[in-house]
Design an enzyme around this catalytic site. Sequence first.
Site, PDB file in Angstrom:
ATOM      1  N   SER A   4      -8.305  26.091  -8.373  1.00 11.62           N
ATOM      2  CA  SER A   4      -9.338  26.173  -9.387  1.00 11.62           C
ATOM      3  C   SER A   4      -8.815  25.582 -10.702  1.00 11.62           C
ATOM      4  CB  SER A   4      -9.791  27.630  -9.547  1.00 11.62           C
ATOM      5  OG  SER A   4     -11.017  27.714 -10.222  1.00 11.62           O
ATOM      6  N   HIS A  27     -14.232  28.135  -1.994  1.00 10.12           N
ATOM      7  CA  HIS A  27     -13.309  27.946  -3.104  1.00 10.12           C
ATOM      8  C   HIS A  27     -11.876  28.342  -2.740  1.00 10.12           C
ATOM      9  CE1 HIS A  27     -12.793  27.022  -7.296  1.00 10.12           C
ATOM     10  NE2 HIS A  27     -12.283  28.184  -7.590  1.00 10.12           N
ATOM     11  N   ASP A  45     -17.948  24.716  -1.480  1.00  7.20           N
ATOM     12  CA  ASP A  45     -17.507  25.171  -2.796  1.00  7.20           C
ATOM     13  C   ASP A  45     -18.214  24.325  -3.846  1.00  7.20           C
ATOM     14  OD1 ASP A  45     -16.226  26.023  -5.079  1.00  7.20           O
ATOM     15  OD2 ASP A  45     -14.368  24.921  -4.660  1.00  7.20           O
TER      16      ASP A  45
END
Length: 370
Positions: free
Chosen positions: A51, A338, A313
């Site tokens: 991320s 994710h 995602d």
Amino acid sequence: MYLSFNYRDLSTASLRYLSSRQALADIVNFRTEIARKLGLTKNKWVTFGGSYGGSLAVWSRIKYPKLFAAAVGSSAPVQAKLNFYEYNEVIGRILSAHNSECPKAVKGAFAILVQMLKRQKYYSKVEKDFMLCEPIKINSPKDTAFLMVNMIHLVHFFVHKRMNKIIKGEPDEINIDTLCDNMNDASLGSPYDRFTKIAHLFLKSKHKDCISANYSDEVEELSNSSLDDLHIKYERQWFYQCCTEFGFFETTDSKNQPFSGTPLRYFLQLCSEVFGPEFSRDLVARGVKTTNKYYGGFNVNGSKIIFSNGSNDPWHRLGITKDISKDLPAVFIKGEGHCADVSEQNDTDSAELFQAREKIFQILQKWLKQ
């Protein structure tokens, strides 16, 4: 990653030290000092992250190639974007792929709710149906938008529960199957009525009594700059970076998604109310533009960086999903969410996920032998 501590507070003035560039400087300092103290100056260093951490891993290699031999960015957004309407487009696509009628029902529920919030006579019904924490006070579009943001997050929660194995401890019924089964069940009433059941399931899973509907409380919480609380939340810090560097505002401005009620202006107004009137649209937009100019955005200038993303995602829309070159490969994992590739390995993982992890390992092994 999100915390910017000093001896005073988390005031807007203090948060000026919180930036991705400062984070990279900290990473460089850590790598340099640890290498010196432990005698690792001749070793090859690889940055890993998921991320925002994945973005930092990628940018570390781009900006400091002599210090880092390679990088792996999992679900790493490399392009800052003010209006990240694509996020909800992907959510809509996931719902549609699961059941073509599901996003239609969700869209219908949101359309009805938005219309009800325009007429005060329906407030008490909405309060009761969705078990809101306080009476509705729709004094401006901001109040409506805040409530709609929370409703959208309900749907996100059910969708991501299936995609992200890192979410643990939730009841099995919290998943996209339950969401769509209920939203498509005409016996429960209108799409609005069906969505109220989803809200109740969410509250039960979270052991909560109600859903917040007070925009002023949200502003107050995000404005809390105290360091007295030992259980400091990162929302203020991350929101500051969104308002100064990244944008990433998940709006409903696209017609190709099932939600409604949260335009870009809502998030820009929130930036201004939380951090000060100087945080205007122009300032936020300029920060996003500066970020892309400094790091390159989609125009990656570097080598030996692996970009991994899951097709389910939403963040993959701001990442690299196709090979740029042999030294800038992309690992695009069908059906995954994710940071799936950096989550704990499980026997129930898909074949695509197993193959993705192996591919990343093989590429790194090859690079480090060079």
